[in-house]
Design a protein around this motif. Structure first.
Motif, PDB file in Angstrom:
ATOM      1  N   MET A 110       0.850  -1.196   0.000  1.00  0.00           N
ATOM      2  CA  MET A 110       0.000   0.000   0.000  1.00  0.00           C
ATOM      3  C   MET A 110       0.885   1.245   0.000  1.00  0.00           C
ATOM      4  SD  MET A 110      -2.896   0.988   2.791  1.00  0.00           S
ATOM      5  CE  MET A 110      -4.345   1.713   2.146  1.00  0.00           C
ATOM      6  N   ASP A 111       0.511   2.210  -0.742  1.00  0.00           N
ATOM      7  CA  ASP A 111       1.257   3.463  -0.868  1.00  0.00           C
ATOM      8  C   ASP A 111       1.153   4.269   0.428  1.00  0.00           C
ATOM      9  OD1 ASP A 111       0.842   6.419  -2.954  1.00  0.00           O
ATOM     10  OD2 ASP A 111       2.547   5.736  -1.773  1.00  0.00           O
ATOM     11  N   PRO A 112       2.289   4.613   1.103  1.00  0.00           N
ATOM     12  CA  PRO A 112       2.238   5.359   2.370  1.00  0.00           C
ATOM     13  C   PRO A 112       1.564   6.718   2.243  1.00  0.00           C
ATOM     14  CG  PRO A 112       4.446   4.480   2.004  1.00  0.00           C
ATOM     15  CD  PRO A 112       3.655   4.235   0.763  1.00  0.00           C
ATOM     16  N   SER A 113       1.730   7.388   1.113  1.00  0.00           N
ATOM     17  CA  SER A 113       1.103   8.705   0.962  1.00  0.00           C
ATOM     18  C   SER A 113      -0.417   8.583   0.889  1.00  0.00           C
ATOM     19  CB  SER A 113       1.640   9.426  -0.272  1.00  0.00           C
ATOM     20  OG  SER A 113       1.302   8.709  -1.445  1.00  0.00           O
ATOM     21  N   ALA A 114      -0.918   7.506   0.299  1.00  0.00           N
ATOM     22  CA  ALA A 114      -2.372   7.289   0.240  1.00  0.00           C
ATOM     23  C   ALA A 114      -2.918   7.016   1.637  1.00  0.00           C
ATOM     24  CB  ALA A 114      -2.700   6.137  -0.691  1.00  0.00           C
ATOM     25  N   PHE A 115      -2.157   6.265   2.433  1.00  0.00           N
ATOM     26  CA  PHE A 115      -2.579   5.971   3.805  1.00  0.00           C
ATOM     27  C   PHE A 115      -2.661   7.258   4.623  1.00  0.00           C
ATOM     28  CE2 PHE A 115      -1.597   4.736   8.222  1.00  0.00           C
ATOM     29  CZ  PHE A 115      -2.674   3.889   8.446  1.00  0.00           C
ATOM     30  N   ASN A 116      -1.655   8.107   4.497  1.00  0.00           N
ATOM     31  CA  ASN A 116      -1.666   9.373   5.215  1.00  0.00           C
ATOM     32  C   ASN A 116      -2.817  10.255   4.752  1.00  0.00           C
ATOM     33  OD1 ASN A 116       0.527   8.695   6.788  1.00  0.00           O
ATOM     34  ND2 ASN A 116       1.995   9.552   5.347  1.00  0.00           N
ATOM     35  N   SER A 117      -3.085  10.224   3.468  1.00  0.00           N
ATOM     36  CA  SER A 117      -4.178  11.013   2.916  1.00  0.00           C
ATOM     37  C   SER A 117      -5.522  10.509   3.456  1.00  0.00           C
ATOM     38  CB  SER A 117      -4.154  10.932   1.397  1.00  0.00           C
ATOM     39  OG  SER A 117      -5.229  11.655   0.858  1.00  0.00           O
ATOM     40  N   ALA A 118      -5.682   9.196   3.555  1.00  0.00           N
ATOM     41  CA  ALA A 118      -6.921   8.614   4.086  1.00  0.00           C
ATOM     42  C   ALA A 118      -7.083   8.973   5.558  1.00  0.00           C
ATOM     43  CB  ALA A 118      -6.918   7.104   3.900  1.00  0.00           C
ATOM     44  N   GLU A 119      -5.987   8.896   6.305  1.00  0.00           N
ATOM     45  CA  GLU A 119      -6.037   9.275   7.718  1.00  0.00           C
ATOM     46  C   GLU A 119      -6.394  10.749   7.875  1.00  0.00           C
ATOM     47  OE1 GLU A 119      -2.213   8.254   9.318  1.00  0.00           O
ATOM     48  OE2 GLU A 119      -3.043   6.475  10.299  1.00  0.00           O
ATOM     49  N   LEU A 120      -5.798  11.579   7.050  1.00  0.00           N
ATOM     50  CA  LEU A 120      -6.077  13.011   7.099  1.00  0.00           C
ATOM     51  C   LEU A 120      -7.537  13.286   6.766  1.00  0.00           C
ATOM     52  CD1 LEU A 120      -5.159  15.932   7.409  1.00  0.00           C
ATOM     53  CD2 LEU A 120      -4.452  15.884   5.005  1.00  0.00           C
ATOM     54  N   GLN A 121      -8.070  12.616   5.769  1.00  0.00           N
ATOM     55  CA  GLN A 121      -9.472  12.800   5.383  1.00  0.00           C
ATOM     56  C   GLN A 121     -10.397  12.366   6.512  1.00  0.00           C
ATOM     57  OE1 GLN A 121     -10.408  14.343   2.543  1.00  0.00           O
ATOM     58  NE2 GLN A 121     -12.434  14.349   3.450  1.00  0.00           N
ATOM     59  N   GLN A 122     -10.076  11.251   7.149  1.00  0.00           N
ATOM     60  CA  GLN A 122     -10.884  10.780   8.277  1.00  0.00           C
ATOM     61  C   GLN A 122     -10.841  11.790   9.425  1.00  0.00           C
ATOM     62  OE1 GLN A 122      -9.665   7.025   9.966  1.00  0.00           O
ATOM     63  NE2 GLN A 122     -11.481   6.870  11.248  1.00  0.00           N
ATOM     64  N   PHE A 123      -9.667  12.302   9.712  1.00  0.00           N
ATOM     65  CA  PHE A 123      -9.523  13.304  10.770  1.00  0.00           C
ATOM     66  C   PHE A 123     -10.335  14.552  10.445  1.00  0.00           C
ATOM     67  CE2 PHE A 123      -7.346  17.132  12.322  1.00  0.00           C
ATOM     68  CZ  PHE A 123      -7.439  16.910  13.693  1.00  0.00           C
ATOM     69  N   LEU A 124     -10.238  15.016   9.204  1.00  0.00           N
ATOM     70  CA  LEU A 124     -10.985  16.213   8.797  1.00  0.00           C
ATOM     71  C   LEU A 124     -12.495  15.987   8.890  1.00  0.00           C
ATOM     72  CD1 LEU A 124      -8.857  17.411   5.749  1.00  0.00           C
ATOM     73  CD2 LEU A 124      -8.977  18.433   8.033  1.00  0.00           C
ATOM     74  N   ASN A 125     -12.956  14.808   8.511  1.00  0.00           N
ATOM     75  CA  ASN A 125     -14.384  14.492   8.621  1.00  0.00           C
ATOM     76  C   ASN A 125     -14.839  14.491  10.079  1.00  0.00           C
ATOM     77  OD1 ASN A 125     -14.785  14.284   5.870  1.00  0.00           O
ATOM     78  ND2 ASN A 125     -14.453  12.076   5.818  1.00  0.00           N
ATOM     79  N   GLN A 126     -14.017  13.939  10.963  1.00  0.00           N
ATOM     80  CA  GLN A 126     -14.354  13.920  12.388  1.00  0.00           C
ATOM     81  C   GLN A 126     -14.414  15.337  12.952  1.00  0.00           C
ATOM     82  OE1 GLN A 126     -11.300  11.354  13.947  1.00  0.00           O
ATOM     83  NE2 GLN A 126     -12.547   9.506  13.692  1.00  0.00           N
ATOM     84  N   GLU A 127     -13.465  16.162  12.570  1.00  0.00           N
ATOM     85  CA  GLU A 127     -13.450  17.541  13.051  1.00  0.00           C
ATOM     86  C   GLU A 127     -14.652  18.326  12.513  1.00  0.00           C
ATOM     87  OE1 GLU A 127     -11.341  18.940  15.402  1.00  0.00           O
ATOM     88  OE2 GLU A 127     -10.867  16.809  15.614  1.00  0.00           O
ATOM     89  N   LYS A 128     -15.016  18.056  11.273  1.00  0.00           N
ATOM     90  CA  LYS A 128     -16.194  18.705  10.686  1.00  0.00           C
ATOM     91  C   LYS A 128     -17.452  18.312  11.453  1.00  0.00           C
ATOM     92  CE  LYS A 128     -18.640  19.258   6.311  1.00  0.00           C
ATOM     93  NZ  LYS A 128     -18.702  18.861   4.898  1.00  0.00           N
ATOM     94  N   GLN A 129     -17.568  17.033  11.790  1.00  0.00           N
ATOM     95  CA  GLN A 129     -18.723  16.563  12.559  1.00  0.00           C
ATOM     96  C   GLN A 129     -18.762  17.200  13.947  1.00  0.00           C
ATOM     97  OE1 GLN A 129     -18.384  12.292  12.440  1.00  0.00           O
ATOM     98  NE2 GLN A 129     -19.355  12.150  10.422  1.00  0.00           N
ATOM     99  N   LYS A 130     -17.615  17.320  14.580  1.00  0.00           N
ATOM    100  CA  LYS A 130     -17.547  17.972  15.897  1.00  0.00           C
ATOM    101  C   LYS A 130     -18.005  19.426  15.805  1.00  0.00           C
ATOM    102  CE  LYS A 130     -13.660  15.306  17.748  1.00  0.00           C
ATOM    103  NZ  LYS A 130     -12.253  15.400  18.192  1.00  0.00           N
ATOM    104  N   ALA A 131     -17.549  20.107  14.764  1.00  0.00           N
ATOM    105  CA  ALA A 131     -17.938  21.509  14.577  1.00  0.00           C
ATOM    106  C   ALA A 131     -19.438  21.635  14.354  1.00  0.00           C
ATOM    107  CB  ALA A 131     -17.170  22.114  13.403  1.00  0.00           C
ATOM    108  N   MET A 132     -20.013  20.714  13.595  1.00  0.00           N
ATOM    109  CA  MET A 132     -21.452  20.743  13.349  1.00  0.00           C
ATOM    110  C   MET A 132     -22.241  20.501  14.636  1.00  0.00           C
ATOM    111  SD  MET A 132     -21.589  18.776   9.654  1.00  0.00           S
ATOM    112  CE  MET A 132     -23.356  18.619   9.640  1.00  0.00           C
ATOM    113  N   VAL A 133     -21.777  19.579  15.454  1.00  0.00           N
ATOM    114  CA  VAL A 133     -22.436  19.304  16.735  1.00  0.00           C
ATOM    115  C   VAL A 133     -22.346  20.531  17.638  1.00  0.00           C
ATOM    116  CG1 VAL A 133     -22.266  17.960  18.872  1.00  0.00           C
ATOM    117  CG2 VAL A 133     -22.175  16.799  16.664  1.00  0.00           C
ATOM    118  N   ASN A 134     -21.188  21.146  17.704  1.00  0.00           N
ATOM    119  CA  ASN A 134     -21.024  22.349  18.526  1.00  0.00           C
ATOM    120  C   ASN A 134     -21.921  23.480  18.049  1.00  0.00           C
ATOM    121  OD1 ASN A 134     -19.204  21.318  20.381  1.00  0.00           O
ATOM    122  ND2 ASN A 134     -17.431  21.877  19.158  1.00  0.00           N
ATOM    123  N   GLU A 135     -22.036  23.638  16.742  1.00  0.00           N
ATOM    124  CA  GLU A 135     -22.902  24.676  16.185  1.00  0.00           C
ATOM    125  C   GLU A 135     -24.360  24.395  16.527  1.00  0.00           C
ATOM    126  OE1 GLU A 135     -24.141  26.668  11.888  1.00  0.00           O
ATOM    127  OE2 GLU A 135     -22.563  25.158  11.959  1.00  0.00           O
TER     128      GLU A 135
END
Length: 76
Positions: free
Chosen positions: A1-26
């Motif tokens: 598996m390509d390490p850059s793709a793994f990091n990108s997937a992790e980053l996307q998951q993190f960003l989605n979680q943060e977006k959900q947290k922001a929506m809940v707070n709002e």
């Protein structure tokens, strides 16, 4: 598996979680503001009265129900 793709997937998951947290707070901020203005008419004491508690509970529940309904309709 390509390490850059793994990091990108992790980053996307993190960003989605943060977006959900922001929506809940709002949403919580909107519920708090709306229901507080509606239910707390005087200067609050150290405890809410039973009518204030009931009003806040009902208001928050209605707000959540409507938000859920709107989200469902938008997804269709």
């Amino acid at each position: 598996m390509d390490p850059s793709a793994f990091n990108s997937a992790e980053l996307q998951q993190f960003l989605n979680q943060e977006k959900q947290k922001a929506m809940v707070n709002e949403l919580l901020g909107k519920i708090t503001s709306s229901c507080w203005d509606k239910c707390i008419t005087g200067t609050p004491g150290s405890k809410f009265s039973s009518s204030e508690t009931s009003c806040l509970t009902n208001c928050a529940q209605r707000y959540m129900d409507m938000s859920h309904l709107v989200m469902k309709r938008l997804q269709q």
